[in-house]
Design a protein around this motif. Structure first.
Motif, PDB file in Angstrom:
ATOM      1  N   UNK A   1      33.902  34.321  29.064  1.00 54.21           N
ATOM      2  CA  UNK A   1      34.474  35.502  28.402  1.00 54.21           C
ATOM      3  C   UNK A   1      34.742  36.653  29.378  1.00 54.21           C
ATOM      4  N   UNK A   2      33.842  36.839  30.338  1.00 59.80           N
ATOM      5  CA  UNK A   2      34.028  37.896  31.346  1.00 59.80           C
ATOM      6  C   UNK A   2      35.246  37.579  32.199  1.00 59.80           C
ATOM      7  N   UNK A   3      35.339  36.327  32.648  1.00 59.35           N
ATOM      8  CA  UNK A   3      36.491  35.914  33.454  1.00 59.35           C
ATOM      9  C   UNK A   3      37.784  36.093  32.682  1.00 59.35           C
TER      10      UNK A   3
ATOM     11  N   UNK B   1      40.959  38.357  33.713  1.00 62.22           N
ATOM     12  CA  UNK B   1      42.301  37.785  33.830  1.00 62.22           C
ATOM     13  C   UNK B   1      43.289  38.528  32.929  1.00 62.22           C
ATOM     14  N   UNK B   2      42.851  38.873  31.719  1.00 66.27           N
ATOM     15  CA  UNK B   2      43.715  39.656  30.816  1.00 66.27           C
ATOM     16  C   UNK B   2      44.097  40.989  31.452  1.00 66.27           C
TER      17      UNK B   2
ATOM     18  N   UNK C   1      43.234  32.994  25.718  1.00 70.46           N
ATOM     19  CA  UNK C   1      42.641  31.736  25.266  1.00 70.46           C
ATOM     20  C   UNK C   1      41.427  31.334  26.116  1.00 70.46           C
ATOM     21  N   UNK C   2      41.413  31.721  27.392  1.00 68.05           N
ATOM     22  CA  UNK C   2      40.214  31.500  28.214  1.00 68.05           C
ATOM     23  C   UNK C   2      39.043  32.280  27.606  1.00 68.05           C
ATOM     24  N   UNK C   3      39.319  33.523  27.215  1.00 63.59           N
ATOM     25  CA  UNK C   3      38.296  34.371  26.589  1.00 63.59           C
ATOM     26  C   UNK C   3      37.818  33.763  25.276  1.00 63.59           C
TER      27      UNK C   3
ATOM     28  N   UNK D   1      39.151  34.913  38.709  1.00 66.21           N
ATOM     29  CA  UNK D   1      39.238  33.548  39.245  1.00 66.21           C
ATOM     30  C   UNK D   1      37.952  33.153  39.953  1.00 66.21           C
ATOM     31  N   UNK D   2      37.291  34.116  40.594  1.00 65.74           N
ATOM     32  CA  UNK D   2      36.032  33.819  41.278  1.00 65.74           C
ATOM     33  C   UNK D   2      34.862  33.704  40.297  1.00 65.74           C
ATOM     34  N   UNK D   3      34.943  34.422  39.177  1.00 72.42           N
ATOM     35  CA  UNK D   3      33.891  34.354  38.159  1.00 72.42           C
ATOM     36  C   UNK D   3      33.968  33.038  37.387  1.00 72.42           C
ATOM     37  N   UNK D   4      35.168  32.528  37.148  1.00 73.98           N
ATOM     38  CA  UNK D   4      35.341  31.310  36.349  1.00 73.98           C
ATOM     39  C   UNK D   4      34.467  30.143  36.821  1.00 73.98           C
TER      40      UNK D   4
END
Length: 195
Positions: free
Chosen positions: A170-172, A176-177, A17-19, A159-162
């Motif tokens: 989308x990358x983060x 995470x996935x 869902x973050x993606x 977590x650091x990219x977010x």
């Protein structure tokens, strides 16, 4: 079996869902503005669901980290960050629902930011606690060899990219996935997670 399935669902759905939110956010901005409208609401509802699904993920990570004082404090910090992020997204959803156009949204956000403490707690420092807690608990799991190092590296990098910028969501989410989805398979089977 149902408990394992629900835990595995959270480990899969939260980063997915973050993606989804990140991709919808990019699509929403193709016309040069974001919100209000269907894309704004759909994306923010997806991210709200992701944040809520991270609650059982964090609780299970605490269990896997040994339930000690450090793990408990780390997860408490992460949950505090999650709460701040939930408030931020809820405000965004309400403003998106009430605003008639982008200028109206901008004025409403300006009013919200003027509330004492709101900018720091809800929009600046508070959400960082989510990312920090996620990164630290996975570092702890990697050091304890409770998860393979590459799972931890993927989640910590995500977590650091977010917080680096919303365009990188989308990358983060994909990172995470990569670290959480294989975790979910073992959780669903009820296996101990070890490297």
């Amino acid at each position: 079996m149902i408990v394992g399935m629900s835990k595995s669902f959270a480990f899969i759905a939260a980063p997915l869902l973050v993606t989804v939110y990140g991709l919808i956010r990019i699509l929403d901005g193709l016309d040069g503005e974001r919100g209000p409208g269907l894309a704004w609401m759909t994306g923010h509802l997806a991210f709200l669901a992701a944040l809520l699904l991270f609650v059982p993920v964090f609780l299970d990570l605490r269990r896997l980290a040994g339930r000690g004082g450090f793990a408990t404090w780390t997860v408490a910090v992460a949950l505090a960050g999650t709460a701040c992020s939930v408030v931020q997204i809820a405000v965004d959803i309400v403003i998106g629902a009430l605003a008639t156009d982008h200028d109206d949204m901008r004025a409403m956000f300006s009013d919200v930011i003027k509330v004492p403490g709101m900018d720091i707690v809800v929009y600046t420092v508070g959400p960082v606690l989510f990312f920090l807690g996620l990164a630290v608990v996975f570092c702890q799991l990697a050091v304890a060899r409770a998860v393979p190092a590459w799972w931890a590296a993927s989640v910590v990098t995500g977590a650091l990219v977010l917080p680096a910028g919303p365009d990188l969501l989308p990358v983060a989410g994909v990172l995470l996935c990569a670290g959480l989805v294989p975790f979910a398979r073992r959780v669903a089977r009820g296996e101990a997670v070890h490297a």
